[in-house]
Design an enzyme around this catalytic site. Structure first.
Site, PDB file in Angstrom:
ATOM      1  N   GLY A   2     -27.875 -12.057   2.527  1.00 52.01           N
ATOM      2  CA  GLY A   2     -28.691 -11.621   3.380  1.00 52.01           C
ATOM      3  C   GLY A   2     -30.319 -11.880   2.977  1.00 52.01           C
TER       4      GLY A   2
ATOM      5  N   ASP B 193     -33.069 -15.791   8.727  1.00 56.79           N
ATOM      6  CA  ASP B 193     -33.283 -16.586   7.379  1.00 56.79           C
ATOM      7  C   ASP B 193     -34.479 -17.203   7.314  1.00 56.79           C
ATOM      8  OD1 ASP B 193     -30.124 -16.102   7.774  1.00 56.79           O
ATOM      9  OD2 ASP B 193     -30.805 -16.044   5.614  1.00 56.79           O
TER      10      ASP B 193
HETATM   11  C1  RUB Z   1     -27.261 -13.753   6.631  1.00 54.22           C
HETATM   12  C2  RUB Z   1     -27.770 -13.699   7.652  1.00 54.22           C
HETATM   13  C3  RUB Z   1     -28.666 -12.711   8.112  1.00 54.22           C
HETATM   14  C4  RUB Z   1     -30.187 -12.766   8.224  1.00 54.22           C
HETATM   15  C5  RUB Z   1     -31.103 -11.855   8.248  1.00 54.22           C
HETATM   16  O1  RUB Z   1     -26.598 -14.751   6.038  1.00 54.22           O
HETATM   17  O2  RUB Z   1     -27.748 -14.818   8.476  1.00 54.22           O
HETATM   18  O3  RUB Z   1     -28.698 -12.475   9.602  1.00 54.22           O
HETATM   19  O4  RUB Z   1     -30.048 -13.284   6.582  1.00 54.22           O
HETATM   20  O5  RUB Z   1     -31.087 -10.892   6.918  1.00 54.22           O
HETATM   21  P1  RUB Z   1     -25.726 -14.486   4.564  1.00 54.22           P
HETATM   22  P2  RUB Z   1     -32.337  -9.969   6.824  1.00 54.22           P
HETATM   23  O6  RUB Z   1     -24.696 -13.295   4.747  1.00 54.22           O
HETATM   24  O7  RUB Z   1     -25.150 -15.904   4.526  1.00 54.22           O
HETATM   25  O8  RUB Z   1     -26.667 -14.592   3.402  1.00 54.22           O
HETATM   26  O9  RUB Z   1     -32.080  -8.583   7.369  1.00 54.22           O
HETATM   27  O10 RUB Z   1     -31.925  -9.860   5.327  1.00 54.22           O
HETATM   28  O11 RUB Z   1     -33.685 -10.411   7.263  1.00 54.22           O
END
Ligand code: RUB
Length: 370
Positions: free
Chosen positions: A59, A247
């Site tokens: 995330g 992201d």
């Molecule tokens: C995570 C993902 C989330 C974003 C937003 O991808 O795509 O939607 O990171 O997250 P992965 P946040 O699981 O491959 O890391 O809430 O942290 O901004």
């Protein structure tokens, strides 16, 4: 608030990631959820980089915070009293963290933020404490930022709404609250009745495993759906809004997020469903003019070939679902062009089109600097 965990009838509240005074970084091991709740401990920056790469922590926001912690870890064990040598060594040590995952801009943004605080202090004795304090500040600030995203976003949710979310952009994707799930959590605390449809989010199943777990812990009504089912529910008129995280967001408002977000956005537009992107200002990368400039991570084919979980006897199993002769492509993010986004939800408020102008205004007007 924190991440609410109920195990064997006992309830506790915990953060997704944190750093202790001895620079040990601790995090909920996201590879094991929802079946096992374990804390992974990282004693040094190399192990923290490994944890990011292996998605023990994942995330955008959580990755960004542990990257800041990694700077404090890397700084702590450098043994020179010469400041220039110190900075050079610190920079070199951080290459392994920079190389861990390429798409989430928070990782790079927070490394630079801690480095610039360290550089300003100008002496090695202080530098280690400055890195520690700045990293902790980033973690604290992120909680408040996500809470504000929750407050602004909750205004977009009415009592009785059914909303859809993709991947996991909840507390597990940050230190606490998260982005896309923050408005949902806030609306639930405000007493609104909400139903959440959770895309399972192949191949890593962040939706079925992590978002569903978070919603279950919070007692929010939710239904896991297969990724291909979103269009069916939108066409039936069941879904009022889609909430996703991001992201990286380019200067024109193009959004990189978990693979499948682009298809959802097109479905949403076609079916007159609101498409909301919740993200802190640090996710907007003004150095990227549009989505074509955002690096997209490709991960192992094995994530497509195999699934893992508990069997009927409660044993942990990894099983292969694809023929042994098949190959796979596994880009884990895609880019949604800005014209499919209804609104951005940030800690400074909602951003409406025209996005390029309004993003510039918001970032210049805020304390955020690139
Ligand atoms: C995570 C993902 C989330 C974003 C937003 O991808 O795509 O939607 O990171 O997250 P992965 P946040 O699981 O491959 O890391 O809430 O942290 O901004």
């Amino acid at each position: 608030m924190h991440v609410r965990v109920k195990i064997d009838g006992n309830e506790m509240e915990i953060r997704t990631v944190w750093m202790e005074e001895n620079r040990v970084v601790k995090m909920i091991d996201q590879r094991k959820l929802p079946h096992r709740f374990e804390i992974f401990e990282s004693p040094d920056h190399k192990t923290t980089a490994f944890a990011i790469k292996e998605m023990i922590v994942r995330g955008a926001g959580a990755i960004g915070v542990v990257a800041a912690f990694a700077v404090a870890q890397a700084a702590n064990t450098i043994r020179t009293s010469n400041f220039e040598e110190f900075m050079k060594e610190l920079n070199n040590r951080l290459d392994v963290v920079r190389a861990s995952r390429p798409t989430a801009v928070s990782l790079f943004y927070n490394i630079n933020r801690v480095l610039s605080a360290v550089r300003k202090c100008g002496n090695v004795d202080e530098a280690k404490d400055v890195a520690y304090d700045e990293a902790q500040r980033i973690a604290e600030e992120s909680v408040e930022i996500c809470r504000k995203i929750g407050e602004f976003g909750a205004e977009l949710i009415n009592d009785g709404d059914t909303v859809l979310t993709h991947c996991n952009a909840g507390a597990l994707a940050f230190v606490d609250w998260g982005t896309a799930l923050a408005p949902i959590r806030m609306a639930h605390y405000q007493g609104k009745e909400i139903k959440v449809l959770v895309d399972e989010t192949r191949p890593w199943l962040q939706g079925a495993r992590l978002t569903a777990w978070e919603l279950e812990m919070e007692g929010i009504e939710h239904y896991i759906i297969s990724d291909g089912a979103a269009g069916y529910f939108m066409r039936k008129g069941f879904i009022r809004s889609v909430f996703v995280g991001a992201d990286r967001i380019a200067a024109n408002g193009d959004v990189a997020n978990k693979i499948g977000t682009y298809s959802l956005a097109i479905l949403a537009k076609t079916n007159n469903v609101n498409f909301y992107v919740a993200a802190p200002l640090e996710t907007f990368d003004l150095n990227c003019p549009n989505g074509d400039n955002i690096p997209i991570e490709e991960r192992s084919e094995d994530e497509i070939f195999y699934v893992w979980g508990l069997d009927d006897e409660g044993a942990w199993r990894r099983v292969r679902i694809a023929p042994f002769g098949s190959r796979a492509h596994n880009p884990v993010f895609d880019v949604t062009p800005h014209e499919y986004v209804t609104l951005f939800i940030t800690e400074k408020g909602l951003v409406k089109p025209p996005f390029k102008e309004n993003i510039q205004l918001l970032i210049r007007g805020g304390s955020h600097k690139k």
